[in-house]
Motif scaffolding. Sequence first.
Motif, mmCIF file in Angstrom:
data_model
loop_
_atom_site.group_PDB
_atom_site.id
_atom_site.type_symbol
_atom_site.label_atom_id
_atom_site.label_comp_id
_atom_site.label_asym_id
_atom_site.label_seq_id
_atom_site.Cartn_x
_atom_site.Cartn_y
_atom_site.Cartn_z
ATOM 1 N N ASP A 77 2.335 40.456 -21.292
ATOM 2 C CA ASP A 77 1.813 39.728 -22.420
ATOM 3 C C ASP A 77 3.771 38.269 -22.946
ATOM 4 N N PRO A 78 3.310 37.221 -23.152
ATOM 5 C CA PRO A 78 4.056 36.131 -23.891
ATOM 6 C C PRO A 78 5.053 36.654 -25.024
ATOM 7 N N SER A 79 3.954 36.838 -25.460
ATOM 8 C CA SER A 79 4.742 37.630 -26.885
ATOM 9 C C SER A 79 6.197 38.406 -26.102
ATOM 10 N N GLU A 80 6.546 39.025 -26.001
ATOM 11 C CA GLU A 80 7.457 40.034 -25.629
ATOM 12 C C GLU A 80 8.658 38.698 -25.278
ATOM 13 N N VAL A 81 8.301 37.905 -24.980
ATOM 14 C CA VAL A 81 8.757 36.476 -25.195
ATOM 15 C C VAL A 81 8.908 36.031 -26.794
ATOM 16 N N PHE A 82 8.157 35.913 -27.026
ATOM 17 C CA PHE A 82 8.232 34.928 -28.035
ATOM 18 C C PHE A 82 9.007 35.898 -29.220
ATOM 19 N N GLY A 83 8.686 36.776 -28.747
ATOM 20 C CA GLY A 83 9.357 38.204 -29.629
ATOM 21 C C GLY A 83 10.979 38.173 -29.697
ATOM 22 N N THR A 84 11.908 37.959 -28.833
ATOM 23 C CA THR A 84 12.958 38.665 -28.187
ATOM 24 C C THR A 84 13.285 36.912 -29.506
ATOM 25 N N TRP A 85 12.926 35.384 -29.040
ATOM 26 C CA TRP A 85 13.257 33.923 -29.812
ATOM 27 C C TRP A 85 13.059 34.083 -31.018
ATOM 28 N N LYS A 86 12.239 35.356 -30.999
ATOM 29 C CA LYS A 86 12.408 34.988 -33.249
ATOM 30 C C LYS A 86 13.067 35.928 -33.419
ATOM 31 N N GLY B 132 7.980 27.867 -33.260
ATOM 32 C CA GLY B 132 6.332 27.766 -33.885
ATOM 33 C C GLY B 132 5.931 27.110 -32.791
ATOM 34 N N HIS B 133 6.473 25.609 -32.817
ATOM 35 C CA HIS B 133 6.356 24.643 -32.744
ATOM 36 C C HIS B 133 5.614 24.573 -31.296
ATOM 37 N N VAL B 134 6.852 25.570 -30.351
ATOM 38 C CA VAL B 134 6.351 25.943 -28.428
ATOM 39 C C VAL B 134 5.233 26.825 -28.602
ATOM 40 N N GLU B 135 5.038 27.810 -29.768
ATOM 41 C CA GLU B 135 4.144 29.261 -30.218
ATOM 42 C C GLU B 135 2.073 28.125 -30.943
ATOM 43 N N ALA B 136 2.829 27.283 -31.188
ATOM 44 C CA ALA B 136 1.150 26.486 -32.258
ATOM 45 C C ALA B 136 0.693 26.622 -30.684
ATOM 46 N N ALA B 137 1.619 25.013 -29.959
ATOM 47 C CA ALA B 137 1.259 24.842 -28.529
ATOM 48 C C ALA B 137 0.465 25.190 -27.453
ATOM 49 N N PHE B 138 0.717 26.690 -27.443
ATOM 50 C CA PHE B 138 0.765 27.907 -26.788
ATOM 51 C C PHE B 138 -0.904 28.146 -27.025
ATOM 52 N N SER B 139 -0.939 28.808 -27.982
ATOM 53 C CA SER B 139 -2.070 29.383 -28.787
ATOM 54 C C SER B 139 -3.054 27.682 -28.648
ATOM 55 N N SER B 140 -2.939 26.980 -28.678
ATOM 56 C CA SER B 140 -4.128 25.602 -29.035
ATOM 57 C C SER B 140 -4.457 25.197 -27.563
ATOM 58 N N GLY B 141 -4.387 26.509 -26.803
ATOM 59 C CA GLY B 141 -5.569 25.841 -25.313
ATOM 60 C C GLY B 141 -5.253 24.592 -24.999
ATOM 61 N N LYS B 142 -6.430 24.883 -23.306
ATOM 62 C CA LYS B 142 -5.926 23.349 -22.388
ATOM 63 C C LYS B 142 -6.430 22.415 -22.718
ATOM 64 N N SER C 266 -1.386 18.483 -25.956
ATOM 65 C CA SER C 266 0.028 19.319 -25.743
ATOM 66 C C SER C 266 -0.606 20.738 -25.217
ATOM 67 N N THR C 267 0.302 20.990 -24.169
ATOM 68 C CA THR C 267 0.233 22.590 -24.638
ATOM 69 C C THR C 267 1.464 23.565 -23.809
ATOM 70 N N VAL C 268 1.481 24.416 -23.217
ATOM 71 C CA VAL C 268 2.403 25.292 -23.624
ATOM 72 C C VAL C 268 2.253 26.305 -22.276
ATOM 73 N N ALA C 269 2.345 27.263 -21.336
ATOM 74 C CA ALA C 269 2.047 27.981 -20.975
ATOM 75 C C ALA C 269 3.523 29.243 -20.421
ATOM 76 N N VAL C 270 3.720 30.083 -21.034
ATOM 77 C CA VAL C 270 5.102 30.685 -20.802
ATOM 78 C C VAL C 270 4.687 31.986 -20.179
ATOM 79 N N ARG C 271 5.669 32.061 -19.190
ATOM 80 C CA ARG C 271 5.623 33.073 -17.743
ATOM 81 C C ARG C 271 6.480 33.934 -18.365
ATOM 82 N N ASN C 272 5.787 35.791 -18.299
ATOM 83 C CA ASN C 272 6.470 36.727 -18.591
ATOM 84 C C ASN C 272 6.422 37.455 -17.720
#
Length: 530
Positions: A445-454, A462-472, A476-482
């Motif tokens: 779950d990428p939220s584990e990574v987001f959680g530590t950043w927050k 928040g900009h990174v999280e918004a791009a991650f949630s926006s879909g392909k 602007s897209t972001v992939a967070v690999r955990n």
Amino acid sequence: MAGSIHGLEKRAVVSSFIFRFPNGPSEKPQVALFQRSDKVRTYQHRIAPISGSISRKDPDPITAAWREISEETKLTPSNLTFWRSGKPFTFDDESVGREWAINPFAFRLAEGAEKAIEIDWEHEGWQWYDPTTVVNDDTFKDKCVPRLRESLRRVWFESELNDAAGQALGSGLERLLHDHSSGSHELTTIALGVFRDFVTQTRDYIFETEWWEDTRMAAWHLVKNGRESMGAATLNALLAILEEMDEIRRMDSFPEDTFERMITIIDHHIRGRKSRAGLVKDTFASYVRSNILSKGQQREKLTIVTISSSSTIRDSIMEAFASLDIPALELRILESRPLFEGVNFGSAILSKRLEQLKDTTKKKLHVNLYTDAAAAIAVKDADIVLLGADRISRSKGVSNKTGSLPLVLSAKHVSPTAKIVVLSELEKVNGQNGMIDDEKHEDNDPSEVFGTWKADGVKNVGHVEAAFSSGKDSDSTVAVRNVYFEWIPLPLVDAFVSGEGILRDTRIREKADQQDELARWYFDSIAIRY
């Protein structure tokens, strides 16, 4: 993937079932089924899951499943999570000239995400169904694509088990899936406990043919749908149990105490795990004595570097320190992001020190915590780089916590005399039977990574999280690999320390071959029921 044999075209496909839990995760779910349109080539107007062919370009079936879901529903990992795999199966359908190889999968829809479903031209409608009713009600048979009920029952096993057995297996899988703190040895013990609970709830039909089918399928699910990346030990342990159970089954007649014998087999294996853990500790102490301390001069300090949260490694380090003639231990621990297990490991080490060395003031313990990025600094002048193993593959090497490979490579460059030692039972060896795919990575779950950043107050996260949630489809897209695990090639390891002693290549090959034979015997023959 296509070919032809006896006039039938071979086609490998994915069948993806989307579940929602409207009354909470512990209650019965609903499954989304889609009505195929008149624009598709086969099974027009039939009810179906999200399905499609596996392309030659797909690295694995789950990649194809995610692609088809995205194309046909617009759902993404931001509102849908992978839940379960079903055991693949094949069947012929001469009416369409196909030999189908079905790969069933189950996904969980996020709460409130139903509005995100947008069907494409392949479907003319969809709705929610009770999965148990779909599997067991024969009136659905003529409305669905062929073998839909077989595909569904392979991910929704609760449909054919009694409530207690289904609950035992389902809740056990959830426990394994979300346990990110236990090592593979502990997870295997938990899995065997779940298997015992399941068998206990099937006593009423233990003399029927279906019992052996259900028991083997439960074992299959515990390997594939618990923590597959850490499942080699679970697979080997369950195969050993199934082999002993099978001996009782193959008697000319079932003895009256069959159920009690089956439970005794499981209990014996669970108890045996504790004694094997003790042997590993003894072997490690012997290895250190023979390979590190036997240089003809008194050592003032032993330096060990690790990246681990393993209780076996913790206990092996501390018991070796207590038994060896050495006044000081310097233990260097990488923090192990994103869950920072290294900090917990350090705390556990200090607690163990108070327990084991409280009666002596002569031995000194020095614990140093490092960031993961500081591996090359942490390993300078180390005697041992000590790692666990979640899996051992003849072709890929040792699978362990992400960060292990940089640590080993740093040691080879900065401290080439340091010994790379892996603590591992032989049960961690994985064969080539396909049960556990050595090419598959566990993306968590990428939220584990987001959680530590927050929590750390990272600016503009928040900009990174918004791009991650926006879909392909966003600009602007972001992939967070955990990713939790990575491979260390076998030639980089100096010693595999186990309860059997120092493991040799021949013994690892023998174990892999044994697993291959047993896995094919007990899992390939699980019957298709519909």
